[in-house]
Design a protein around this motif. Sequence first.
Motif, PDB file in Angstrom:
ATOM      1  N   THR A 220       0.830  -1.210   0.000  1.00  0.00           N
ATOM      2  CA  THR A 220       0.000   0.000   0.000  1.00  0.00           C
ATOM      3  C   THR A 220       0.865   1.261   0.000  1.00  0.00           C
ATOM      4  O   THR A 220       0.627   2.210  -0.760  1.00  0.00           O
ATOM      5  N   ALA A 221       1.881   1.295   0.872  1.00  0.00           N
ATOM      6  CA  ALA A 221       2.761   2.460   0.925  1.00  0.00           C
ATOM      7  C   ALA A 221       3.503   2.635  -0.391  1.00  0.00           C
ATOM      8  O   ALA A 221       3.713   3.764  -0.857  1.00  0.00           O
ATOM      9  N   TRP A 222       3.906   1.525  -1.003  1.00  0.00           N
ATOM     10  CA  TRP A 222       4.566   1.582  -2.313  1.00  0.00           C
ATOM     11  C   TRP A 222       3.631   2.194  -3.350  1.00  0.00           C
ATOM     12  O   TRP A 222       4.030   3.074  -4.124  1.00  0.00           O
ATOM     13  N   SER A 223       2.402   1.728  -3.395  1.00  0.00           N
ATOM     14  CA  SER A 223       1.445   2.227  -4.383  1.00  0.00           C
ATOM     15  C   SER A 223       1.155   3.704  -4.184  1.00  0.00           C
ATOM     16  O   SER A 223       0.926   4.439  -5.153  1.00  0.00           O
ATOM     17  N   ASN A 224       1.158   4.153  -2.925  1.00  0.00           N
ATOM     18  CA  ASN A 224       0.916   5.567  -2.628  1.00  0.00           C
ATOM     19  C   ASN A 224       2.187   6.406  -2.720  1.00  0.00           C
ATOM     20  O   ASN A 224       2.135   7.616  -2.478  1.00  0.00           O
ATOM     21  N   GLU A 225       3.307   5.764  -3.024  1.00  0.00           N
ATOM     22  CA  GLU A 225       4.611   6.430  -3.081  1.00  0.00           C
ATOM     23  C   GLU A 225       4.893   7.182  -1.788  1.00  0.00           C
ATOM     24  O   GLU A 225       5.459   8.283  -1.780  1.00  0.00           O
ATOM     25  N   ASP A 226       4.508   6.560  -0.675  1.00  0.00           N
ATOM     26  CA  ASP A 226       4.641   7.160   0.650  1.00  0.00           C
ATOM     27  C   ASP A 226       5.969   6.689   1.257  1.00  0.00           C
ATOM     28  O   ASP A 226       6.018   5.686   1.991  1.00  0.00           O
ATOM     29  N   VAL A 227       7.041   7.422   0.964  1.00  0.00           N
ATOM     30  CA  VAL A 227       8.360   7.019   1.437  1.00  0.00           C
ATOM     31  C   VAL A 227       8.446   7.106   2.960  1.00  0.00           C
ATOM     32  O   VAL A 227       9.084   6.270   3.608  1.00  0.00           O
ATOM     33  N   ALA A 228       7.803   8.100   3.551  1.00  0.00           N
ATOM     34  CA  ALA A 228       7.823   8.222   5.008  1.00  0.00           C
ATOM     35  C   ALA A 228       7.220   6.993   5.664  1.00  0.00           C
ATOM     36  O   ALA A 228       7.743   6.486   6.674  1.00  0.00           O
ATOM     37  N   LYS A 229       6.141   6.488   5.108  1.00  0.00           N
ATOM     38  CA  LYS A 229       5.523   5.278   5.643  1.00  0.00           C
ATOM     39  C   LYS A 229       6.425   4.069   5.429  1.00  0.00           C
ATOM     40  O   LYS A 229       6.539   3.200   6.312  1.00  0.00           O
ATOM     41  N   LEU A 230       7.069   3.992   4.278  1.00  0.00           N
ATOM     42  CA  LEU A 230       7.963   2.875   4.003  1.00  0.00           C
ATOM     43  C   LEU A 230       9.104   2.823   5.024  1.00  0.00           C
ATOM     44  O   LEU A 230       9.573   1.736   5.385  1.00  0.00           O
TER      45      LEU A 230
END
Length: 333
Positions: A220-230
């Motif tokens: 999910t974080a990858w799909s949202n391009e959410d680096v902070a979450k990753l």
Amino acid sequence: MPGIWETNMNFSQRSRNLFKTIAVVLALALPTALAISSADARVGGGMSSGSRGSRTYSAPPSTTTAPGSTSQFNRTYTQPGAGMNSAATAPARGGLFGRGGGFLGGLAAGFLGAGLLGMLFGGGLFGGLGGLSSILGLIIQIVLVVLVVRLAMSWWQRRHTPQAAYANADAGSGPGPQTSYRSGLGGGLGGFGFGANNAPLEIKPVDYEAFERLLGDVQTAWSNEDVAKLHTLATPEMVSYFEQDLGQNRARNVVNKVTNVKLLQGDLAEAWREGETDYATVALRFALTDKTLDRNTGAVVAGSEQPGEVTEVWTFARRPGGTWELSAIQQTN
């Protein structure tokens, strides 16, 4: 004289026919290569990336979920014969064309040196070739140049990749929200793995739930391009690879969306304690919908709306007082 002209014309015709054949083969191969790349657009890029501590270069045991072998790591900070922090202590290499470059580096250097001399003296990379031989020479020189460039880039990346250190990870982050799906992950997994000191590392049901949750949250974080979450879900090393892949997607003006992730089957391959770090390697077979969209129009440029299945081997790491983080993804053969 007519016989000579006829021979030259026939030779020239054969050369043109061969060139056309090669062009057709390349034209057919390119879409196939792109299709393979698009099919592996999910998190990790379809490559084996990350580190498994001192076991990075040891293949994890096969399991019921992944009975075959796993691919060696394409991307890792860990040097052979060392653990997670070996990047800082490993001896410097001699360079691509130096003493540390090995046989392949020396061979490439010899070809490149010969080619450069040929260019300087006006003979081309492989001077003195004509007709059919020049075409073959052109193909060979392109292959060699690509090989040398790839070797140089690989060596440069290894020399200048920042060290993966857990001390730099964001502190205080917990696991992501509980995912809605469930499967018999714990039922198919063993309860213990044995470390290098032969002391059992117990993997409890709560750990299996964390592995399953991470499978969905990372996608999910990858799909949202959410680096902070990753950064809260994976080691700094893995996040660095994710950032590279996301940057390539942005350069292509596309975004990869992985949805409907559902774990179908899982097995514990091994679990061990290395210093203060716990490791657990599990084989995961999961369903997902993997598609790549144009950033501007939202049109599907690769992948499919239809769900598919993937089997990968994921390694998770946990430091004292911390939570499990994704440390490595390996592809299965």
